[in-house]
Write an enzyme that holds these catalytic residues in place. Structure first.
Site, mmCIF file in Angstrom:
data_model
loop_
_atom_site.group_PDB
_atom_site.id
_atom_site.type_symbol
_atom_site.label_atom_id
_atom_site.label_comp_id
_atom_site.label_asym_id
_atom_site.label_seq_id
_atom_site.Cartn_x
_atom_site.Cartn_y
_atom_site.Cartn_z
ATOM 1 N N ARG A 109 -23.805 -1.154 -59.974
ATOM 2 C CA ARG A 109 -22.652 -0.076 -59.480
ATOM 3 C C ARG A 109 -23.022 1.149 -60.177
ATOM 4 N NH1 ARG A 109 -16.508 -0.564 -57.757
ATOM 5 N NH2 ARG A 109 -17.497 -1.566 -55.848
ATOM 6 N N HIS A 136 -22.536 1.129 -49.644
ATOM 7 C CA HIS A 136 -21.845 -0.138 -50.138
ATOM 8 C C HIS A 136 -21.874 -1.489 -49.262
ATOM 9 C CE1 HIS A 136 -19.055 -2.481 -52.410
ATOM 10 N NE2 HIS A 136 -17.971 -1.789 -52.190
ATOM 11 N N GLN A 139 -19.942 -4.699 -49.206
ATOM 12 C CA GLN A 139 -18.515 -4.581 -48.614
ATOM 13 C C GLN A 139 -18.656 -4.503 -47.040
ATOM 14 O OE1 GLN A 139 -15.204 -4.152 -50.079
ATOM 15 N NE2 GLN A 139 -14.889 -4.942 -47.859
ATOM 16 N N ASP A 232 -10.839 4.536 -45.360
ATOM 17 C CA ASP A 232 -11.200 4.208 -46.949
ATOM 18 C C ASP A 232 -10.489 5.533 -47.685
ATOM 19 O OD1 ASP A 232 -12.140 3.613 -49.427
ATOM 20 O OD2 ASP A 232 -14.314 4.228 -48.932
ATOM 21 N N CYS A 272 -11.644 -1.260 -47.195
ATOM 22 C CA CYS A 272 -12.240 -1.949 -48.292
ATOM 23 C C CYS A 272 -11.402 -2.308 -49.653
ATOM 24 C CB CYS A 272 -13.554 -1.352 -48.553
ATOM 25 S SG CYS A 272 -13.301 0.268 -49.472
ATOM 26 N N ARG A 300 -15.270 -11.230 -49.497
ATOM 27 C CA ARG A 300 -16.481 -10.742 -50.542
ATOM 28 C C ARG A 300 -17.081 -11.844 -51.190
ATOM 29 N NH1 ARG A 300 -16.257 -5.250 -52.318
ATOM 30 N NH2 ARG A 300 -18.359 -5.751 -53.449
HETATM 31 N N1 CP Z 1 -13.706 -2.843 -52.289
HETATM 32 C C1 CP Z 1 -14.537 -2.802 -53.390
HETATM 33 O O1 CP Z 1 -15.691 -2.798 -53.796
HETATM 34 O O2 CP Z 1 -13.462 -2.733 -54.633
HETATM 35 P P1 CP Z 1 -13.586 -2.631 -56.173
HETATM 36 O O3 CP Z 1 -13.965 -1.038 -56.486
HETATM 37 O O4 CP Z 1 -12.469 -3.210 -56.731
HETATM 38 O O5 CP Z 1 -14.912 -3.582 -56.697
HETATM 39 N N1 NVA Z 2 -15.516 4.891 -51.135
HETATM 40 C C1 NVA Z 2 -14.718 4.348 -52.348
HETATM 41 C C2 NVA Z 2 -15.064 2.828 -52.154
HETATM 42 C C3 NVA Z 2 -14.342 1.813 -53.286
HETATM 43 C C4 NVA Z 2 -14.658 0.432 -52.986
HETATM 44 C C5 NVA Z 2 -15.321 4.891 -53.629
HETATM 45 O O1 NVA Z 2 -16.812 4.939 -53.727
HETATM 46 O O2 NVA Z 2 -14.453 4.884 -54.665
#
Ligand code: CP
Ligand code: NVA
Length: 320
Positions: A109, A136, A139, A232, A272, A300
């Protein structure tokens, strides 16, 4: 460059999986989900290890990958970038080669998507995108699985994305050619998706002969007649300094019950998470009968276990 990369696969974006692989993954995810419910999980990844590098916070991604590896008999290592040498400037290419000597897979990440591309280029083990500024995929694969589980095939279905043209929106854009759905994104001016992602998706839509993507500035128009409404956060991780400006720009884009009324009566609502109640979504929609957000979050775990088996274990041919 490591030399033993011939057979490895990565999951950096939805471009890395074909429509038929996605359906095989989903069939395996459904089996794995049943196995959890009936207490018949088998250790298909016994002895395998997954490194999880996090440069941004996470609740769902971290916990679902870690629990998933444990349930499959493997082990996951949480590697906060602040506590490994990567955070002190060790090169991604060097780190990738070192981690490849210990681990069977890496989940990353990060901010710039190029960081994951570089990691995958130099790692001889599979690399999974656990969220970048651009995509992502884990997700959105889960979102697709959740829709199919509730309503069947997404082919020909109308999907409305209401909000920011962000990493989640990009992954949904890339998903259209994979499942044949028709996606309309409603984004405020200056918050539209990256035109390069739109162009790549258009190419894949033409190659697969299914799906479509269109943009509008009007959220009600996007929601009208939709089978699925998704939103989102308006302020993604790393954009905190822009929050006030974004709150003003996204006025009128909240998915509330009036917005949901534009969609089909049996339309589903997805997010998400984490959500900001009263901003991109109202509490009554989040907690209402059309919302499937908790199943979406649970899934997930199941979808990622199928991904882990595919990439770290057996490939799709042998096992799934
Ligand atoms: N939806 C998602 O990826 O959540 P987190 O940021 O908590 O991992
Ligand atoms: N768009 C959001 C998704 C979080 C899971 C971010 O990148 O923070």
């Amino acid at each position: 460059m490591p030399t033993n990369q011939e057979n490895k696969r990565d999951l950096l974006s939805l471009s890395d999986v074909t429509p038929s692989e996605i359906q095989r993954l989903f069939s395996r995810a459904a089996t794995l989900k049943k196995a959890v419910k009936t207490g018949t999980v088998t250790h298909t990844l016994k002895g395998r290890t997954l490194g999880m590098i996090f440069e941004k916070p996470s609740s769902r991604t971290r916990v679902s990958f870690e629990v998933g590896m444990f349930q499959l008999g493997g082990h996951a290592l949480f590697l906060s970038s602040k506590e490994i040498q990567l955070g002190r400037g060790e090169k991604i290419s060097d780190s990738a080669q070192v981690f490849s000597r210990y681990l069977d897979g890496l989940m990353v990440r990060t901010f710039a998507h190029d960081n994951i591309v570089t990691m995958a280029k130099y790692a001889s083990i599979p690399v999974i995108n656990g969220l970048s500024d651009d995509f992502h995929p884990c997700q959105v694969l889960t979102d697709l699985f959740t829709y199919q589980e509730k309503r069947g095939s997404l082919e020909g279905r109308k999907v409305a994305w209401i909000g920011d043209g962000n990493n989640m929106a990009h992954s949904w854009i890339m998903a259209t050619s994979k499942v044949g759905c028709h996606l309309t994104l409603a984004c405020p001016t200056n918050y539209e998706p990256n035109p390069k992602v739109m162009a790549q998706a258009q190419k894949e839509i033409e190659a697969e002969g299914q799906g479509s993507v269109q943009l509008t500035g009007d959220p009600r128009e996007a929601a009208r007649g939709a089978d699925l409404v998704i939103t989102d956060t308006w302020t993604s991780m790393g954009q905190e300094a822009e929050r006030e400006r974004r709150l003003r720009a996204f006025e009128g884009f909240c998915v509330n019950s009036a917005m949901m009324k534009e969609a089909k009566p049996d339309a589903l609502f997805m997010h998400c998470l984490p959500a900001h109640r009263g901003e991109e979504v109202s509490s009554d929609v989040m907690d209402g009968p059309q919302s499937v957000i908790w199943d979406e979050a649970e899934n997930r775990l199941h979808v990622q276990k199928a991904i882990l088996e595919w990439l770290l274990g057996y490939g799709l041919e042998k096992k799934i």
